[in-house]
Write an enzyme that holds these catalytic residues in place. Structure first.
Site, PDB file in Angstrom:
ATOM      1  CD  GLN A 199      49.301  20.806  63.919  1.00  0.00           C
ATOM      2  OE1 GLN A 199      50.524  20.291  64.172  1.00  0.00           O
ATOM      3  NE2 GLN A 199      48.529  21.225  64.951  1.00  0.00           N
ATOM      4  CE1 TYR A 208      57.384  22.877  65.876  1.00  0.00           C
ATOM      5  CE2 TYR A 208      55.192  23.480  66.763  1.00  0.00           C
ATOM      6  CZ  TYR A 208      56.407  22.532  66.600  1.00  0.00           C
ATOM      7  OH  TYR A 208      56.473  21.575  67.608  1.00  0.00           O
ATOM      8  CB  ALA A 255      46.175  15.690  73.119  1.00  0.00           C
ATOM      9  NE  ARG A 256      48.553  16.731  78.195  1.00  0.00           N
ATOM     10  CZ  ARG A 256      48.922  17.900  78.975  1.00  0.00           C
ATOM     11  NH1 ARG A 256      49.967  17.572  79.585  1.00  0.00           N
ATOM     12  NH2 ARG A 256      48.574  18.905  78.827  1.00  0.00           N
TER      13      ARG A 256
END
Length: 411
Positions: A101, A171, A349-350
């Site tokens: 990323q 961002y 992810a988790r």
């Protein structure tokens, strides 16, 4: 014995074919000590690849030093390419593909980290650090566009199969897109067409650098998560523009780290964990605030599996390009439901922080659901130390154990 499921069928993203639909999402690992790859980063992603994913994504790599928000974040530069290549070679040896990323944090940093006064779409004061921020000049905007293209070329040299451009979560690209953070009066501000200009320039540069051998994925918001931010209608127009620009896939997310962080991750931020690991000398004031008014600063947003699916379906209905779903996937049934709804990929992810063998165990039939109960300990910890699930941590203070048990009971 292997379980038959569309989860374990190949999928193509641009020039890249993955062995299955599961992608380790670009969740921050905080393992790039000194902004460079580490053995911990290598070990984690190789373990995830060995655990059966189709592709694993190294989290946020800043395209320029000014885009760093943490000391444990990658900074994309020539000298780290050999160490990145070591990671991608090992991922490939396990049969998975590798993505990285790429992004710029904009105003969400501090001079002590990024080496300069923080920059953003507009100037002002950022409570996230906290620090004063200045608006990017036109020539600096063009320089950062080139930095994205250079980072893509470095990613190719480092052996990555795909790049994921971060255009969400507040961002820098997201700061240009959102009226909450973009107050410019030049060609980069005002109308949505103008607010999309920086994104359009970046993606055009990225597509040129990617050529015909790198997959290009973009992570974007379906909404910012609060009234003064971007809403679904404008985000749909952003997605259509990304499709027009030729990106190979979009990851549909939501939330603003500096304003609505739990909209991204859902559940409760473990405030005691977050404060416990903070450096008391550097952040004594923030630590005190978290322990007194933390729930006002970071309110809970209820978690349920597949929490972004209804929103993502609105995008699926109007877009033709491949879409990658992200947002609280932990079970085989929900993953199959998402694929049946027309999504080509699944970002997780988790569940992969909890167990790097999650995908292999699903495929073998050993489990049908992750053991992750979303206490969000890994999130509270990752802002200070390397990302890790609580069940991998020894000698944890009793107060943190109680916080975890309460969060798991409520999830």
């Amino acid at each position: 014995m292997s379980i038959e499921s569309p989860i374990f069928t190949p999928v193509t993203i641009g020039p890249v074919t993955l062995r299955n639909r599961v992608i380790r999402s670009a969740a921050f690992e905080n393992m790039a000590y000194g902004n460079s790859p580490s053995q911990d980063l290598y070990d984690y992603h190789v373990a995830v690849a060995r655990g059966g994913v189709g592709m694993t994504t190294l989290a946020y790599a800043a395209v320029d030093r000014s885009g760093l928000s943490f000391d444990g974040q990658l900074w994309m530069r020539k000298e780290i390419v050999p160490d990145l290549r070591r990671i991608t070679d090992a991922i490939h040896a396990e049969g998975a593909k590798a993505s990285i990323q790429l992004g710029h944090c904009g105003n969400m940093t501090h001079r002590s980290t990024c080496g300069c006064m923080p920059v953003g779409a507009s100037g002002g004061f950022n409570m996230y650090s906290p620090t004063f921020v200045r608006s990017l000049k036109i020539n600096e905007i063009h320089d950062l566009v080139k930095a994205f293209g250079n980072a893509v070329n470095l990613a190719r040299e480092a052996g990555f199969d795909c790049v994921e451009i971060h255009a969400g979560h507040g961002y820098l690209i997201s700061q240009f897109l959102s009226p909450y953070t973009n107050h410019r009066h030049d060609e980069f501000g005002g109308s949505l067409e103008n607010r999309m200009r920086f994104m359009r320039m970046v993606i055009s540069e990225v597509m040129k650098a990617a050529g015909d051998d790198l997959g290009v994925i973009v992570k974007m918001n379906m909404h910012d998560g609060f009234k003064k931010g971007m809403q679904r209608a404008e985000c749909l127009e952003v997605a259509k523009e990304l499709e027009r620009l030729g990106v190979h896939a979009i990851v549909l997310s939501a939330g603003f780290v500096s304003k609505a962080p739990m909209e991204v991750m859902r559940g409760a931020m473990p405030l005691k964990t977050l404060a416990h690991y903070m450096d008391m000398k550097k952040f004594w004031w923030l630590k005190a605030a978290l322990l007194t008014i933390g729930r006002l600063l970071i309110p809970t947003v209820p978690y349920r599996e597949g929490y972004f699916l209804e929103d993502a379906m609105q995008f699926r209905q109007v877009l033709k390009l491949p879409l990658i779903y992200v947002g609280g996937l932990i079970s085989k049934d929900k993953m199959e439901e998402v694929l049946a709804a027309g999504f080509q990929g699944l970002q997780v992810a988790r569940a992969l922080v909890h167990d790097t063998d999650f995908v292999n165990k699903l495929h073998s039939g050993e489990i049908t659901c992750s053991g992750c109960k979303h206490s969000n300990y890994c999130i509270g910890r990752m802002y200070t130390l390397e990302m890790r699930c609580h069940h991998c941590v020894e000698n944890m203070p009793a107060s943190l154990r109680k916080e975890i048990e309460k969060a798991e009971a409520e999830s």
